[in-house]
Design a protein around this motif. Structure first.
Motif, mmCIF file in Angstrom:
data_model
loop_
_atom_site.group_PDB
_atom_site.id
_atom_site.type_symbol
_atom_site.label_atom_id
_atom_site.label_comp_id
_atom_site.label_asym_id
_atom_site.label_seq_id
_atom_site.Cartn_x
_atom_site.Cartn_y
_atom_site.Cartn_z
ATOM 1 N N GLY A 269 52.873 47.301 52.316
ATOM 2 C CA GLY A 269 53.297 47.699 50.991
ATOM 3 C C GLY A 269 53.124 49.190 50.778
ATOM 4 O O GLY A 269 52.654 49.907 51.650
ATOM 5 N N LYS A 270 53.491 49.653 49.584
ATOM 6 C CA LYS A 270 53.493 51.096 49.351
ATOM 7 C C LYS A 270 52.116 51.711 49.164
ATOM 8 O O LYS A 270 51.973 52.920 49.333
ATOM 9 C CB LYS A 270 54.400 51.432 48.180
ATOM 10 N N THR A 271 51.091 50.934 48.802
ATOM 11 C CA THR A 271 49.768 51.557 48.633
ATOM 12 C C THR A 271 48.717 51.033 49.607
ATOM 13 O O THR A 271 47.879 51.804 50.056
ATOM 14 C CB THR A 271 49.240 51.381 47.189
ATOM 15 N N CYS A 272 48.716 49.761 49.926
ATOM 16 C CA CYS A 272 47.680 49.228 50.825
ATOM 17 C C CYS A 272 47.727 49.894 52.192
ATOM 18 O O CYS A 272 46.681 50.095 52.813
ATOM 19 C CB CYS A 272 47.802 47.714 50.967
ATOM 20 N N CYS B 13 47.432 42.853 53.343
ATOM 21 C CA CYS B 13 48.597 43.659 52.979
ATOM 22 C C CYS B 13 48.559 44.967 53.768
ATOM 23 O O CYS B 13 47.647 45.773 53.591
ATOM 24 C CB CYS B 13 48.594 43.938 51.473
ATOM 25 N N MET C 116 44.328 44.871 50.025
ATOM 26 C CA MET C 116 44.184 43.541 49.466
ATOM 27 C C MET C 116 44.226 42.490 50.564
ATOM 28 O O MET C 116 44.932 42.639 51.558
ATOM 29 C CB MET C 116 45.306 43.260 48.463
ATOM 30 N N CYS D 17 53.843 43.518 50.798
ATOM 31 C CA CYS D 17 53.255 43.735 49.475
ATOM 32 C C CYS D 17 53.014 42.422 48.718
ATOM 33 O O CYS D 17 53.864 41.541 48.678
ATOM 34 C CB CYS D 17 54.191 44.630 48.670
ATOM 35 N N PHE D 18 51.829 42.321 48.106
ATOM 36 C CA PHE D 18 51.480 41.166 47.273
ATOM 37 C C PHE D 18 51.863 41.413 45.807
ATOM 38 O O PHE D 18 51.497 40.633 44.930
ATOM 39 C CB PHE D 18 49.972 40.890 47.321
ATOM 40 N N ASP D 19 52.491 42.525 45.541
ATOM 41 C CA ASP D 19 52.859 42.922 44.179
ATOM 42 C C ASP D 19 51.625 43.157 43.304
ATOM 43 O O ASP D 19 51.631 42.849 42.117
ATOM 44 C CB ASP D 19 53.796 41.876 43.547
ATOM 45 N N GLN D 20 50.599 43.665 43.926
ATOM 46 C CA GLN D 20 49.354 43.994 43.211
ATOM 47 C C GLN D 20 48.934 45.402 43.640
ATOM 48 O O GLN D 20 47.744 45.682 43.835
ATOM 49 C CB GLN D 20 48.249 42.990 43.575
ATOM 50 N N CYS D 21 49.875 46.264 43.786
ATOM 51 C CA CYS D 21 49.654 47.586 44.379
ATOM 52 C C CYS D 21 48.598 48.404 43.642
ATOM 53 O O CYS D 21 48.498 48.340 42.417
ATOM 54 C CB CYS D 21 50.957 48.369 44.419
HETATM 55 S S1 FES Z 1 50.957 47.505 48.706
HETATM 56 FE FE1 FES Z 1 49.428 45.980 48.884
HETATM 57 S S2 FES Z 1 49.780 44.787 47.113
HETATM 58 FE FE2 FES Z 1 51.420 46.183 47.084
#
Ligand code: FES
Length: 108
Positions: free
Chosen positions: A14-17, A11, A58, A49-53
């Motif tokens: 996404g917004k955090t990874c 990932c 991840m 994003c894997f939806d596990q932010c």
């Molecule tokens: S940003 Fe990596 S799982 Fe959402």
């Protein structure tokens, strides 16, 4: 065309990874795949994003569908040796849907 034996998704978008080092991790994993002569057998792809932010970076490995949380560049060598080459998931990094499966290990 030959099909890859394993697909590793990192990932990175996404917004955090992304903030947790996903891009660098993906680069280090790709280099490790090359360094270990796995080109053509193992494919490392950037993913959204894997939806596990919040548990990143991840990583998911297919076809075995093994999820890893908080993977660092320092983990890459062991991940490649034990899982990608040895077919044995790296227990200490496994993700259980809420965080690391092994809650006793410190997250870097
Ligand atoms: S940003 Fe990596 S799982 Fe959402």
């Amino acid at each position: 065309m030959k099909v890859f034996e394993k697909h590793v998704f990192v990932c990175t978008m996404g917004k955090t990874c992304a903030e947790q080092g996903g891009e660098e991790l993906c680069s280090v994993l790709r280099q490790a795949v090359l360094d270990n002569g796995l080109k053509g057998k193992i494919r490392v792809n950037k993913a959204g994003c894997f939806d596990q932010c919040g548990h990143g970076p991840m990583v998911v490995v297919y076809p075995e569908q093994v999820w890893y949380a908080h993977v660092s560049c320092d983990d890459v060598s062991q991940l490649v040796t034990e899982h990608l080459i040895g077919d044995k998931p790296l227990e200490r990094l496994l993700y259980d849907g809420s965080g690391r499966l092994d809650k006793t290990k410190k997250i870097k």
